[in-house]
Design a protein around this motif. Structure first.
Motif, PDB file in Angstrom:
ATOM      1  N   SER A 138      -6.801 -15.366  -2.574  1.00 29.12           N
ATOM      2  CA  SER A 138      -5.636 -14.638  -3.066  1.00 29.12           C
ATOM      3  C   SER A 138      -6.015 -13.757  -4.247  1.00 29.12           C
TER       4      SER A 138
ATOM      5  N   SER B  84      -5.762  -9.750  -4.327  1.00 25.66           N
ATOM      6  CA  SER B  84      -4.997  -9.067  -5.377  1.00 25.66           C
ATOM      7  C   SER B  84      -5.849  -8.030  -6.085  1.00 25.66           C
TER       8      SER B  84
ATOM      9  N   GLU C 252      -6.194  -5.051  -3.786  1.00 25.94           N
ATOM     10  CA  GLU C 252      -4.950  -4.282  -3.729  1.00 25.94           C
ATOM     11  C   GLU C 252      -4.747  -3.459  -4.984  1.00 25.94           C
ATOM     12  N   ASN C 253      -5.146  -4.007  -6.143  1.00 27.79           N
ATOM     13  CA  ASN C 253      -4.986  -3.279  -7.403  1.00 27.79           C
ATOM     14  C   ASN C 253      -5.905  -2.072  -7.502  1.00 27.79           C
TER      15      ASN C 253
END
Length: 62
Positions: free
Chosen positions: A51, A55, A58-59
C-alpha cells in the motif's frame, strides 16, 4: 517441470483451512492458532508495504 521434481520430499502442510479439527488436542490447536497468527501478521505487513509503495507511485503522477 523436470523429471526429478517427483523425487523431492513434499512439504507437510501445517494447517489446511477448513480441515476437520475434531481430532486435534488443545495443544495442537494452540500451535495452529500461533502459526496462523504469525501468518496473519506477515500478510498484514506485506499489505502495508504494498500500500505504501502504491501510494508513493500514485503521488508521483499527481
Amino acid at each position: 517441470m523436470s523429471l526429478f521434481d517427483d523425487d523431492r520430499p513434499q512439504k507437510k502442510v501445517a494447517h489446511e483451512v477448513g480441515s476437520d479439527l475434531a481430532l486435534l488436542s488443545v495443544d495442537e490447536l494452540t500451535q495452529r492458532i500461533a502459526l496462523l497468527t504469525e501468518e496473519i501478521t506477515r500478510l498484514e505487513a506485506e499489505r502495508t508495504r504494498k500500500s505504501a509503495s502504491r501510494s508513493a507511485a500514485e503521488n508521483l503522477f499527481r
